[in-house]
Design a protein around this motif. Structure first.
Motif, mmCIF file in Angstrom:
data_model
loop_
_atom_site.group_PDB
_atom_site.id
_atom_site.type_symbol
_atom_site.label_atom_id
_atom_site.label_comp_id
_atom_site.label_asym_id
_atom_site.label_seq_id
_atom_site.Cartn_x
_atom_site.Cartn_y
_atom_site.Cartn_z
ATOM 1 N N ILE A 49 -102.634 -4.505 58.795
ATOM 2 C CA ILE A 49 -102.967 -5.326 57.633
ATOM 3 C C ILE A 49 -104.371 -5.915 57.704
ATOM 4 O O ILE A 49 -105.130 -5.823 56.721
ATOM 5 C CB ILE A 49 -101.915 -6.443 57.435
ATOM 6 C CG1 ILE A 49 -100.541 -5.825 57.191
ATOM 7 C CG2 ILE A 49 -102.307 -7.337 56.262
ATOM 8 C CD1 ILE A 49 -100.487 -4.885 55.999
ATOM 9 N N PRO A 50 -104.782 -6.536 58.815
ATOM 10 C CA PRO A 50 -106.162 -7.046 58.875
ATOM 11 C C PRO A 50 -107.199 -5.949 58.656
ATOM 12 O O PRO A 50 -108.212 -6.160 57.970
ATOM 13 C CB PRO A 50 -106.258 -7.639 60.282
ATOM 14 C CG PRO A 50 -104.848 -8.012 60.633
ATOM 15 C CD PRO A 50 -104.013 -6.934 60.022
ATOM 16 N N GLU A 51 -106.944 -4.761 59.218
ATOM 17 C CA GLU A 51 -107.874 -3.639 59.024
ATOM 18 C C GLU A 51 -107.891 -3.202 57.563
ATOM 19 O O GLU A 51 -108.952 -2.869 57.007
ATOM 20 C CB GLU A 51 -107.473 -2.468 59.916
ATOM 21 C CG GLU A 51 -108.413 -1.270 59.786
ATOM 22 C CD GLU A 51 -107.936 -0.058 60.577
ATOM 23 O OE1 GLU A 51 -108.546 1.017 60.409
ATOM 24 O OE2 GLU A 51 -106.953 -0.194 61.337
ATOM 25 N N LEU A 52 -106.714 -3.199 56.931
ATOM 26 C CA LEU A 52 -106.616 -2.829 55.522
ATOM 27 C C LEU A 52 -107.449 -3.773 54.656
ATOM 28 O O LEU A 52 -108.231 -3.321 53.801
ATOM 29 C CB LEU A 52 -105.155 -2.865 55.076
ATOM 30 C CG LEU A 52 -104.907 -2.746 53.560
ATOM 31 C CD1 LEU A 52 -105.349 -1.379 53.056
ATOM 32 C CD2 LEU A 52 -103.433 -2.996 53.250
ATOM 33 N N LYS A 53 -107.290 -5.065 54.876
ATOM 34 C CA LYS A 53 -108.022 -6.049 54.071
ATOM 35 C C LYS A 53 -109.533 -5.910 54.271
ATOM 36 O O LYS A 53 -110.306 -5.919 53.293
ATOM 37 C CB LYS A 53 -107.560 -7.460 54.437
ATOM 38 C CG LYS A 53 -106.121 -7.762 54.042
ATOM 39 C CD LYS A 53 -105.726 -9.183 54.419
ATOM 40 C CE LYS A 53 -104.315 -9.498 53.974
ATOM 41 N NZ LYS A 53 -103.909 -10.888 54.316
ATOM 42 N N THR A 54 -109.939 -5.781 55.516
ATOM 43 C CA THR A 54 -111.366 -5.653 55.804
ATOM 44 C C THR A 54 -111.931 -4.384 55.184
ATOM 45 O O THR A 54 -113.014 -4.405 54.574
ATOM 46 C CB THR A 54 -111.607 -5.640 57.328
ATOM 47 O OG1 THR A 54 -111.124 -6.857 57.897
ATOM 48 C CG2 THR A 54 -113.087 -5.500 57.635
ATOM 49 N N SER A 55 -111.209 -3.280 55.297
ATOM 50 C CA SER A 55 -111.676 -2.001 54.745
ATOM 51 C C SER A 55 -111.772 -2.061 53.229
ATOM 52 O O SER A 55 -112.731 -1.541 52.638
ATOM 53 C CB SER A 55 -110.723 -0.870 55.167
ATOM 54 O OG SER A 55 -110.701 -0.719 56.566
ATOM 55 N N PHE A 56 -110.793 -2.681 52.594
ATOM 56 C CA PHE A 56 -110.809 -2.796 51.136
ATOM 57 C C PHE A 56 -112.004 -3.624 50.678
ATOM 58 O O PHE A 56 -112.725 -3.229 49.746
ATOM 59 C CB PHE A 56 -109.500 -3.429 50.652
ATOM 60 C CG PHE A 56 -109.416 -3.547 49.157
ATOM 61 C CD1 PHE A 56 -109.089 -2.447 48.383
ATOM 62 C CD2 PHE A 56 -109.671 -4.759 48.519
ATOM 63 C CE1 PHE A 56 -109.016 -2.548 46.994
ATOM 64 C CE2 PHE A 56 -109.599 -4.871 47.146
ATOM 65 C CZ PHE A 56 -109.269 -3.767 46.377
#
Length: 257
Positions: A49-56
């Motif tokens: 989830i943290p990676e998803l948010k940062t990537s988005f």
């Protein structure tokens, strides 16, 4: 070799400066074109989830900044024209034509308005939206870029349309309803449409007034300051506003790390 004359030296400097300006303009255009044509990544493959948010956010931020810059260019031009009008300088036909074009794009195609009044009304609409609000609303409306409307229609903000075939039909659309979720050629087009909606639609008049009041008071125009004006963006009303505010706090914490 004979020393260069003063005129020749000035010509060389001018040619060098002109060449540098052309090069910078070309670099800017190439970068803007790259950003505008960017395709939506497959965010569904990111399970962290943290990676998803940062990537988005990293994907969307350049699009948001580029779209805002286009609006800001028009605003700067309007402010320059306002300064001239304040000095009782009336616009020539070229500037009047440019003013009318901007007015038409922002839903103020009223030839009865004097230039000064038209500029004042346009400055209420031709303004930027905080990057934090753009990113957070896109995340909320598109499920972090993973919704069907984002993946199949590049729609990051849940905007509707009402012409048959203009977008994707929601699977849970009620009988008798005719709206579709608008489809875009590129994610960038979704961003520019979102900015235009907030800057022109009657439902967001309070957002524009709040933004103007903040500017007049020389206060920062932040996403959190404008979030409360989005009461009509969702049928969930205040619950939606509360969710956006929570996400804005989380965004600010993420950016501070």
């Amino acid at each position: 070799m004979k020393p260069l004359s003063l005129i020749q030296a000035h010509k060389q400097r001018y040619a060098l400066a002109l060449g540098l300006a052309v090069l910078l303009a070309l670099v800017w255009w190439l970068n803007a074109s790259r950003v505008e044509s960017a395709k939506l990544p497959d965010f569904s493959v990111i399970s962290d989830i943290p990676e998803l948010k940062t990537s988005f956010f990293e994907f969307l931020e350049p699009l948001a900044k580029t779209a805002n810059q286009d609006v800001l260019d028009d605003r700067d031009w309007l402010l320059e024209l306002k300064s001239e009008l304040d000095q009782d300088k009336q616009p020539g036909w070229i500037k009047q034509w440019s003013l009318n074009r901007i007015a038409a794009r922002y839903g103020l195609d009223d030839e009865k308005l004097a230039p000064r009044e038209l500029v004042e009304q346009l400055l209420l609409r031709v303004d930027t939206i905080p990057i934090s609000l753009i990113l957070v609303q896109a995340a909320a409306e598109s499920g972090w870029g993973r919704s069907r409307f984002a993946r199949q229609g590049n729609n990051l903000f849940g905007e509707w349309c009402y012409t048959k075939g203009c977008g994707l039909v929601p699977k849970n659309r009620s009988t008798g309803d005719t709206h579709e979720v608008k489809a875009f050629d590129r994610p960038y087009d979704s961003v520019t449409s979102y900015l235009h909606t907030l800057n022109t639609h009657p439902a967001y008049k309070s957002l524009r007034q709040k933004r103007k009041a903040l500017r007049n008071a020389d206060r920062a125009v932040t996403g959190f300051a404008l979030a409360g004006t989005l009461i009509f963006y969702s049928e969930r009303r205040q619950a939606y506003v509360n969710e956006i505010k929570i996400m804005l706090r989380q965004y600010n914490q993420l950016m501070d790390k």
